[in-house]
Design a protein around this motif. Structure first.
Motif, PDB file in Angstrom:
ATOM      1  N   UNK B  28       3.139   1.870   8.360  1.00 23.70           N
ATOM      2  CA  UNK B  28       2.560   2.954   7.556  1.00 23.70           C
ATOM      3  C   UNK B  28       2.259   2.494   6.134  1.00 23.70           C
ATOM      4  N   UNK B  29       1.305   3.169   5.489  1.00 26.38           N
ATOM      5  CA  UNK B  29       1.023   2.899   4.073  1.00 26.38           C
ATOM      6  C   UNK B  29       2.019   3.627   3.180  1.00 26.38           C
ATOM      7  N   UNK B  47       2.787   7.894   6.804  1.00 30.46           N
ATOM      8  CA  UNK B  47       1.357   8.176   6.563  1.00 30.46           C
ATOM      9  C   UNK B  47       0.550   6.879   6.631  1.00 30.46           C
ATOM     10  N   UNK B  48      -0.625   6.963   7.221  1.00 31.21           N
ATOM     11  CA  UNK B  48      -1.587   5.849   7.193  1.00 31.21           C
ATOM     12  C   UNK B  48      -2.840   6.323   6.471  1.00 31.21           C
ATOM     13  N   UNK B  49      -3.299   5.490   5.531  1.00 28.80           N
ATOM     14  CA  UNK B  49      -4.459   5.878   4.727  1.00 28.80           C
ATOM     15  C   UNK B  49      -5.694   5.082   5.114  1.00 28.80           C
ATOM     16  N   UNK B  50      -6.839   5.759   4.933  1.00 24.98           N
ATOM     17  CA  UNK B  50      -8.110   5.064   5.038  1.00 24.98           C
ATOM     18  C   UNK B  50      -8.791   5.283   3.699  1.00 24.98           C
ATOM     19  N   UNK B  55      -5.446   9.149   7.104  1.00 25.75           N
ATOM     20  CA  UNK B  55      -6.020   8.888   8.428  1.00 25.75           C
ATOM     21  C   UNK B  55      -5.122   9.456   9.521  1.00 25.75           C
ATOM     22  N   UNK B  56      -3.835   9.163   9.410  1.00 21.93           N
ATOM     23  CA  UNK B  56      -2.890   9.763  10.368  1.00 21.93           C
ATOM     24  C   UNK B  56      -1.545   9.985   9.691  1.00 21.93           C
ATOM     25  N   UNK B  80      -6.965  13.879   7.603  1.00 20.99           N
ATOM     26  CA  UNK B  80      -8.367  13.870   7.192  1.00 20.99           C
ATOM     27  C   UNK B  80      -8.597  14.289   5.753  1.00 20.99           C
ATOM     28  N   UNK B  81      -7.519  14.795   5.079  1.00 16.41           N
ATOM     29  CA  UNK B  81      -7.688  15.223   3.684  1.00 16.41           C
ATOM     30  C   UNK B  81      -7.605  14.019   2.733  1.00 16.41           C
ATOM     31  N   UNK B  82      -8.296  14.118   1.593  1.00 12.64           N
ATOM     32  CA  UNK B  82      -8.128  13.103   0.559  1.00 12.64           C
ATOM     33  C   UNK B  82      -6.794  13.368  -0.141  1.00 12.64           C
TER      34      UNK B  82
END
Lengths: 425, 150
Positions: B28-29, B47-50, B55-56, B80-82
């Motif tokens: 995870x990030x 949490x994983x970020x894009x 992202x998830x 999906x939120x920033x």
């Protein structure tokens, strides 16, 4: 349950109400709060191990102080100060007789059981323990009887040892025997468990510790309000309890200690009242018990505690024990009838505390549903996380009963649990 | 007097029974543990970020119905939120739980999270509902850390 504070009859034997005539409805009238409603339903107060409700005589004793005699104690030569000092010291005498102390000089007023344990850890433990010494507690202890000893261990290099319990929550005397050695300096054990209700055989605990020369502190915070306690019969060196769990106000508690120990112990706090004379070169400490009561104490708390003890003696501790035993049996039986309920703590001897979990429902949610039904219980770890870990639960729901509770109220508890099961089914 | 069903709405009971996004993400990030000492609730959020978008997100742990359902619904609404949108949602969620007022108004645009409006009638339970949110905040801020509600 009459009697105003000023009529305290100085420890003359009070005649207990006969067990046969134990009239719970009459008792309940002494506690005005019991007639209130919560969420539109009559209050069912089953959180007595957290704090008990206060009888009118306790409230009246504090009102009387504030409205008729109020002054600082042990100071003034004026009439009010003399009267308030007498009332304060009368309360001390009443405490001494209540627990069978040899003298009222062995009774120190403190904020509560927690402060009493900290006082013993710092004033007795710190000067007397060295690296490698051992302190024994049990798996049942409240955090108040764990953390002060851990602090002492950090300060001295002593080591904490823990007496285990069996799957019913019984204190294991054999295991305790194995832990006792010449290194044991302090044994600090509760008499009644707030989390499970387990009663510990404190007479045996004390006798066994003394064979190794260890000093014994008994935490009576969940004992003194349920049955008779005699510190000289136990022969413990220290005994502590809190006022607010025995129908007195909060912020007052008791440290009992054998006089020769108190004499040898340095003061816990410095200030006024605890001194005989002060110069910048030398201070001479006051006699017992005042040596341990720095500053103006909780005068109304002490007087309220005296009134609470008089009240308990009028009801009769043996009547209380017999009645609460019946409530405990009834609550245990009714809870065991619910398939989803698992009792936590089924020791052979218990004070009137039932801890339980309900399959599939977190204790917190049970607490909220019960509150909605007017039933007040405690949910959580009860400031006793190690015993929660022992039983593999993060928390339990706990109903703790007083002699003012009724069988009907236990039925209300059971009905409310069924409601909770209905919500989460 | 408020009703039990205001607090324990059907959607909350459903997410308590079958929590969504349960588990832990690999690599995870952001990861944080949350703990509520009052009731023993423990939660871990990964949490994983894009870029700056979530992202998830997954959670695991044990807790009461309110904290479990809140964690479950939180993961759904944050996906999906920033990061900025997530912060804004957290603030609004907190307001919904702690401010007296029109629940409809306070809950506008919050979707399913509106079901927690009943919690403000139960001050002792606010921390249960916010535990997962505080934890994800820690996960996003510190990338690694422990938080407690006390």
């Amino acid at each position: 349950m009459q009697s105003k504070a000023e009529q305290v009859n100085d420890g003359q034997a009070t005649r207990p109400i006969e067990a046969a005539s134990f009239d719970v409805e009459r008792i309940r009238k002494d506690f005005p709060i019991l007639s209130r409603t919560v969420n539109g339903k009559p209050l069912v107060y089953l959180d007595n191990a957290a704090t008990t409700q206060k009888p009118s005589v306790v409230t009246a004793s504090i009102c009387h102080l504030h409205e008729s005699t109020n002054a600082n104690i042990h100071r003034g030569v004026h009439r009010l100060s003399i009267e308030t000092t007498q009332a304060y010291e009368k309360a001390r005498l009443r405490v001494a007789r209540f627990i069978g102390a040899a003298s009222e000089t062995e009774i120190i007023f403190v904020r509560g059981a927690t402060e009493a344990i900290n006082l013993v850890a710092q004033s007795f433990g710190r000067p007397n323990l060295i690296e490698g010494d051992e302190i024994i507690v049990s798996n049942l202890e409240h955090h108040a009887n764990i953390v002060p000893w851990q602090i002492l261990c950090e300060q001295t290099g002593a080591r904490l040892r823990v007496v285990p319990v069996d799957d019913d929550g019984n204190f294991l005397l054999d295991e305790y025997q194995h832990l006792l050695t010449q290194k044991t300096k302090i044994v600090a054990i509760l008499q009644g468990s707030n989390a499970l209700g387990t009663v510990v055989p404190v007479h045996a605990v004390t006798r066994m510790a003394h064979e190794y020369g260890a000093k014994v502190l008994i935490d009576g915070a969940q004992a003194v309000q349920h049955h008779e306690v005699d510190v000289r019969s136990i022969d413990c060196d220290f005994y502590v309890f809190s006022g607010h769990k025995m129908y007195a106000p909060s912020g007052i508690g008791i440290l009992y200690a054998k006089e020769e120990l108190l004499d040898a112990m340095p003061p816990y706090q410095g200030g006024g009242e605890m001194i005989k004379s002060v110069t910048f070169e030398q201070t001479i400490y006051n006699d017992l018990p005042h040596k341990f009561e720095a500053g103006t104490p909780n005068i109304e708390g002490a007087i309220g505690l005296g009134a609470a003890i008089e009240y308990l003696e009028n009801v009769g501790l043996s009547n209380i024990a017999a009645y609460e035993d019946k409530l405990l049996d009834y609550a245990t039986t009714r809870l065991a009838e619910i398939p989803e309920v698992r009792l936590i703590g089924t020791a052979k001897e218990k004070v009137s505390v039932v801890s339980f979990v309900v399959e599939g429902i977190h204790p917190h949610d049970i607490g909220t549903v019960l509150d909605q039904e007017g039933v007040a219980i405690r949910t959580g770890h009860h400031c006793a996380q190690p015993i929660m870990q022992r039983f593999g639960v993060p928390a339990t729901a706990r109903a703790s009963m007083s002699f003012y509770n009724t069988h009907d109220e236990i039925d209300r508890l059971i009905d409310a649990i069924h409601t909770a099961i209905g919500v989460f089914a | 007097m408020s009703e039990l069903t205001d607090l324990y709405q059907e959607l909350i009971l459903d997410h308590n029974r079958s929590p969504r996004n349960r588990g832990r993400l690999e690599n995870p990030d952001g990861l944080a543990q949350g703990y509520n000492p009052l009731c023993g609730d423990q939660i871990s959020v990964s949490v994983k970020l894009d870029g700056d978008r979530i992202e998830s997100i997954k959670f695991e742990g044990s807790g009461c119905a309110i904290s479990t359902a809140s964690a479950s619904l939180m993961t759904q609404s944050l996906k999906g939120k920033t990061l900025e949108e997530a912060g804004e949602l957290f603030n609004r969620f907190h307001k919904l739980l702690t401010e007296e007022g029109n629940a409809e108004e306070l809950g506008q645009g919050m979707g399913k999270l509106k079901v927690f409006s009943g919690v403000c009638q139960y001050p002792a339970r606010v921390k249960c509902a916010t535990l997962a949110w505080h934890t994800v905040k820690a996960a996003l801020n510190n990338k690694e850390g422990n938080i407690t509600t006390e």
